[in-house]
Design a protein around this motif. Structure first.
Motif, short mmCIF file in Angstrom:
data_model
loop_
_atom_site.label_atom_id
_atom_site.label_comp_id
_atom_site.label_asym_id
_atom_site.label_seq_id
_atom_site.Cartn_x
_atom_site.Cartn_y
_atom_site.Cartn_z
N HIS A 60 4.11 -3.26 -8.53
CA HIS A 60 3.14 -2.48 -7.77
C HIS A 60 3.60 -2.25 -6.33
N THR A 65 1.97 2.76 -10.73
CA THR A 65 0.52 2.86 -10.88
C THR A 65 0.12 2.55 -12.32
N ASN A 66 -1.16 2.23 -12.48
CA ASN A 66 -1.74 1.95 -13.79
C ASN A 66 -3.19 2.45 -13.76
N THR A 67 -3.36 3.74 -14.03
CA THR A 67 -4.67 4.36 -13.90
C THR A 67 -5.69 3.79 -14.87
N ALA A 68 -5.24 3.19 -15.96
CA ALA A 68 -6.18 2.59 -16.91
C ALA A 68 -6.87 1.37 -16.33
N ARG A 70 -7.67 1.04 -12.96
CA ARG A 70 -8.12 1.33 -11.60
C ARG A 70 -9.53 0.80 -11.35
N THR A 82 -8.43 -4.43 -8.28
CA THR A 82 -7.40 -3.39 -8.23
C THR A 82 -7.91 -2.21 -7.41
N GLU A 84 -7.47 2.20 -6.30
CA GLU A 84 -7.65 3.47 -6.99
C GLU A 84 -6.46 3.84 -7.86
N LEU A 85 -5.33 3.20 -7.66
CA LEU A 85 -4.14 3.45 -8.47
C LEU A 85 -3.91 2.39 -9.53
N GLY A 86 -4.84 1.46 -9.65
CA GLY A 86 -4.69 0.37 -10.61
C GLY A 86 -3.75 -0.72 -10.17
N GLN A 87 -3.40 -0.75 -8.90
CA GLN A 87 -2.47 -1.76 -8.38
C GLN A 87 -3.23 -3.03 -8.00
#
Length: 299
Positions: A60, A65-68, A70, A82, A84-87
């Motif tokens: 990260h 990113t990991n939008t799933a 977020r 996490t 908004e980017l799933g970080q």
């Protein structure tokens, strides 16, 4: 003088030095808040040094990113939640401590070196040299430091190095005035008259006699300034002219989280709490050092 007498004479300064250190430590630990501040500072520095090796999600830090995932709230898998980017915010805050803490230390170090040099020369020689050297600090001190730092940072461009230089430019005049006043007060004392009578030059007098005797106020001011330097670094990141993403930095993380308050409060709480702890810890430590190094200012 016999060998025994020589050893006794050499042991006396060492014994007196140890006694002074013991008294200083006793005064410091009299304030439990100062001890807490020192403990937090040491913990923050340790975390900053070890953060690349203990971060749970190093990917990260590179902008992956990991939008799933977020806006997940704090949980066992993501201690600080996490963004908004799933970080993972915990990973970002952890590594962000390196930039925030070490940038603040770099700012204070540069300010001490430049300010001490200018102030010592101006205070010792005086006259026209003093007038020339001290006019620039007087001019810089008339401008609010944060506004001046923002202007210089905007002119230099983004980046860690430019940010440090921009803040240091606004920081050194206060050290120059402090050192100048201390040097003026010390240069006419008896031990200085004796040093000049023995033929010591200006460089030796400044480096070996004056500066070691005025380090206490410099150290106290530096410890108190560390918190404000970290806060200024975060402020420049918050307004977008400091460190740019994906490089994590507390002010930048806080700036990105403001659009999602109060629904996703954890995105702002984590970096905000880190800034709060760092500033509070250095202020508490500075108070303790002031009590140790300046007994007249003891509470």
């Amino acid at each position: 003088m016999t060998t025994t007498e020589t050893a006794t004479v050499q042991a006396r300064p060492q014994s007196a030095r140890m006694e002074n250190w013991g008294r200083a430590f006793y005064r410091f630990r009299q304030s439990w808040l100062s001890v807490v501040g020192l403990a937090i500072v040491l913990l923050l520095i340790l975390v900053a040094l070890l953060s690349p090796y203990i971060v749970p999600h190093p990917e990260h830090l590179q902008g992956v990113t990991n939008t799933a995932a977020r806006f997940q709230p704090p949980s066992a898998s993501a201690w600080f939640g996490t963004n908004e980017l799933g970080q993972d915010i915990f990973s970002l805050v952890l590594v962000g401590s390196r930039i925030s803490l070490f940038s603040g230390m770099a700012v204070v170090f540069i300010a001490i070196v430049v300010g001490t040099t200018v102030g010592a020369i101006a205070g010792y020689f005086g006259g026209w040299l003093d007038e020339i050297l001290m006019r620039l600090p007087d001019l810089l001190l008339t401008i609010p430091s944060l506004i001046l730092a923002m202007a210089v940072a905007a002119a230099l461009g983004t980046g860690v190095f430019n940010m440090i230089i921009a803040i240091a430019i606004t920081w050194w005049p206060a050290y120059a005035r402090l050192v100048r006043g201390e040097v003026i007060g010390k240069k006419e004392e008896q031990f200085m008259v004796a040093a000049r009578a023995l033929g010591a030059n200006a460089t030796r007098i400044l480096c070996r006699h004056i500066l070691p005797n005025i380090m206490s106020p410099i150290v106290v001011k530096a410890s108190l300034d560390m918190g404000f330097a970290i806060l200024t670094v975060a402020s420049l990141g918050f307004v977008g002219i400091g460190v740019k993403p994906p490089t994590p930095e507390w002010g930048t993380l806080l700036s990105g989280a403001r659009s999602y308050m109060p629904d996703y409060w954890w995105t702002a709480v984590a970096p905000g709490t880190a800034i709060f702890l760092a500033v509070l810890a250095f202020n508490l430590l500075g108070d303790g050092l002031r009590d140790v190094l300046d007994p007249k200012a003891r509470r």
